[in-house]
Motif scaffolding. Sequence first.
Motif, PDB file in Angstrom:
ATOM      1  N   TRP A   1       0.834  -1.212   0.000  1.00 33.77           N
ATOM      2  CA  TRP A   1       0.000   0.000   0.000  1.00 33.77           C
ATOM      3  C   TRP A   1       0.868   1.262   0.000  1.00 33.77           C
ATOM      4  O   TRP A   1       0.515   2.262  -0.640  1.00 33.77           O
ATOM      5  CB  TRP A   1      -0.954   0.001   1.192  1.00 33.77           C
ATOM      6  CG  TRP A   1      -2.238  -0.719   0.925  1.00 33.77           C
ATOM      7  CD1 TRP A   1      -2.919  -0.776  -0.262  1.00 33.77           C
ATOM      8  CD2 TRP A   1      -3.012  -1.505   1.836  1.00 33.77           C
ATOM      9  NE1 TRP A   1      -4.057  -1.536  -0.139  1.00 33.77           N
ATOM     10  CE2 TRP A   1      -4.139  -2.000   1.140  1.00 33.77           C
ATOM     11  CE3 TRP A   1      -2.859  -1.845   3.185  1.00 33.77           C
ATOM     12  CZ2 TRP A   1      -5.104  -2.790   1.731  1.00 33.77           C
ATOM     13  CZ3 TRP A   1      -3.818  -2.643   3.784  1.00 33.77           C
ATOM     14  CH2 TRP A   1      -4.930  -3.121   3.066  1.00 33.77           C
ATOM     15  N   LEU A   2       1.994   1.209   0.699  1.00 35.19           N
ATOM     16  CA  LEU A   2       2.920   2.348   0.666  1.00 35.19           C
ATOM     17  C   LEU A   2       3.498   2.521  -0.741  1.00 35.19           C
ATOM     18  O   LEU A   2       3.613   3.646  -1.246  1.00 35.19           O
ATOM     19  CB  LEU A   2       4.050   2.144   1.677  1.00 35.19           C
ATOM     20  CG  LEU A   2       3.659   2.233   3.161  1.00 35.19           C
ATOM     21  CD1 LEU A   2       4.856   1.894   4.041  1.00 35.19           C
ATOM     22  CD2 LEU A   2       3.138   3.634   3.495  1.00 35.19           C
ATOM     23  N   VAL A   3       3.857   1.398  -1.360  1.00 32.76           N
ATOM     24  CA  VAL A   3       4.359   1.452  -2.739  1.00 32.76           C
ATOM     25  C   VAL A   3       3.272   1.963  -3.675  1.00 32.76           C
ATOM     26  O   VAL A   3       3.545   2.751  -4.597  1.00 32.76           O
ATOM     27  CB  VAL A   3       4.838   0.055  -3.188  1.00 32.76           C
ATOM     28  CG1 VAL A   3       5.241   0.064  -4.656  1.00 32.76           C
ATOM     29  CG2 VAL A   3       5.993  -0.419  -2.324  1.00 32.76           C
ATOM     30  N   LEU A   4       2.024   1.542  -3.433  1.00 32.21           N
ATOM     31  CA  LEU A   4       0.901   2.010  -4.252  1.00 32.21           C
ATOM     32  C   LEU A   4       0.738   3.519  -4.148  1.00 32.21           C
ATOM     33  O   LEU A   4       0.503   4.196  -5.164  1.00 32.21           O
ATOM     34  CB  LEU A   4      -0.390   1.307  -3.809  1.00 32.21           C
ATOM     35  CG  LEU A   4      -1.687   1.783  -4.469  1.00 32.21           C
ATOM     36  CD1 LEU A   4      -1.661   1.502  -5.971  1.00 32.21           C
ATOM     37  CD2 LEU A   4      -2.900   1.105  -3.835  1.00 32.21           C
ATOM     38  N   TYR A   5       0.871   4.041  -2.935  1.00 31.32           N
ATOM     39  CA  TYR A   5       0.750   5.498  -2.748  1.00 31.32           C
ATOM     40  C   TYR A   5       1.802   6.230  -3.570  1.00 31.32           C
ATOM     41  O   TYR A   5       1.497   7.216  -4.264  1.00 31.32           O
ATOM     42  CB  TYR A   5       0.897   5.840  -1.264  1.00 31.32           C
ATOM     43  CG  TYR A   5       0.903   7.325  -0.987  1.00 31.32           C
ATOM     44  CD1 TYR A   5      -0.294   8.055  -0.974  1.00 31.32           C
ATOM     45  CD2 TYR A   5       2.100   8.001  -0.767  1.00 31.32           C
ATOM     46  CE1 TYR A   5      -0.289   9.422  -0.731  1.00 31.32           C
ATOM     47  CE2 TYR A   5       2.120   9.363  -0.528  1.00 31.32           C
ATOM     48  CZ  TYR A   5       0.919  10.067  -0.514  1.00 31.32           C
ATOM     49  OH  TYR A   5       0.926  11.421  -0.283  1.00 31.32           O
ATOM     50  N   ALA A   6       3.040   5.729  -3.521  1.00 27.79           N
ATOM     51  CA  ALA A   6       4.117   6.356  -4.290  1.00 27.79           C
ATOM     52  C   ALA A   6       3.863   6.217  -5.785  1.00 27.79           C
ATOM     53  O   ALA A   6       4.077   7.161  -6.563  1.00 27.79           O
ATOM     54  CB  ALA A   6       5.459   5.725  -3.910  1.00 27.79           C
TER      55      ALA A   6
END
Length: 492
Positions: A347-352
């Motif tokens: 999810w953090l990677v998705l945000y980026a």
Amino acid sequence: MDEALVKVAFVSNLNGTTVAEVSLGSFLAPLCILSRGLFLIVFHLCRGVLPFAKGAHLVLDFTALIMPMVLSCTVLSDILHWVIVGLAVADLFVLYFLYRNKKAHTGGSFGGSLHSFMNIHMETNLVPFVTAFRVLVNVKTAISILAVDFSVFPRRYAKTETYGTGVMDFGVGAYVMANALVCPEARGKKIQGSKFKYVVKQLLSVWPLVLLGLVRLASVKSTGYHEHVTEYGVHWNFFFTLAIVRVVASALLSVFPISSSWLIALLISGVYQFLLETTDLKSFIIHSSERTTFLQANREGIFSVVGYVAIYMAGVQVGLYLMRTRTLVKDWILVVRNLLLGSFGLWLVLYACQTYTEPVSRRMANLSFCIWTVAQSLFFLACLSTADVVLLFAKTMSKFSLVSTSWNPAGSSQTEGKLRKKMDELCLIQSVNRNQLLFFLLANLMTGLTNVLVDTLKSNDFFSVCVLQSYMLMNSLCIFILHINNITIKFW
């Protein structure tokens, strides 16, 4: 305006909902499974006997599992968080009752009970929450493909036009993920003989999907049934996507190590996103108005296959991890932790990715869509595995293990094993699991028939929910009858 055009307009130009709301829905089904199991345990403790009537178990499973899922995406969608909180509180109350009942008979502290539970040996022949994941994705898909045609189904849950995160967008990716989790490669089956012959065998094995795709294409075109062209294209449909994904993934897995599936998934989705950003491919898929050639007519379906192959390869890696033999409860608790860490990290990677490249797009199956699908799938698996662990804890406290599609303590007697097998024969989850493709096909046929017989757009909320419940009851009844008669319908 023609009725078919009105229905197409009804599901067009939608932007979806938030990632958080889709994630919220992941709590409901695990809580329903837990509630069903706790009900059986309490019923046994209070009555001392468990009924084996076929109708009783079908009614219980339909009421506990299917009905809440229908209501959650219709009349209860705006208060779903309160429904989830209510179910969680009720389950906690039952668990407290079981603990107090155990303490009254055997004594001991909660800490001591928890410590001994962590070191319990479990039966390791199955991973029940993977079965539940596959079945629930199928069931939710069956509900949504009809519900989307009714106004009671929130438009934010429907498939998005170009960018966005709808519940049905996740459903498409999760269906591919569900197939990958239990593929032969993920279950550790090694290729016997020539790799080329293996790929040819996989190519031949997908003929039922190709046939179903052709039948769907012919029926839609001949009846004038409404179709959203920007979803897959003029001639394409999801059956063709499933077939090609399976063959391409098999070819890749015959060449590259299975343990490197995650790396292949990353390379495929990364290169595909690079091409979307640096060439005219994105503009061609989204903005081109020409649909004269086969490629132009079906560009969404053809190019999105790339993203679905990446999702499948990621699913193989997850399946390979989950199918490892583990014997202790604490080992599976570590798996739950890792699933949660994996989902949060993605999810953090998705945000980026959404910040610096582009938002999620099911239409293109871009990098953001692949990351979101895998992250959401890991979170759903974590919720289901948590419910399984809690249900196992309830089983050990109550010394009652006759709950289907869930873990059991090791060392059960032969009589208890026979009774559990009997429960499996009466379980709706196992019924769908036995004939997954048939259930999906039946849902598609029933959806088409319902749209012919019912004016979905003019139906009020009460009538719409009644139709949806009846539709799911018919699907469930058909698949349940096959299961209790030990009938498995395979097309190959």
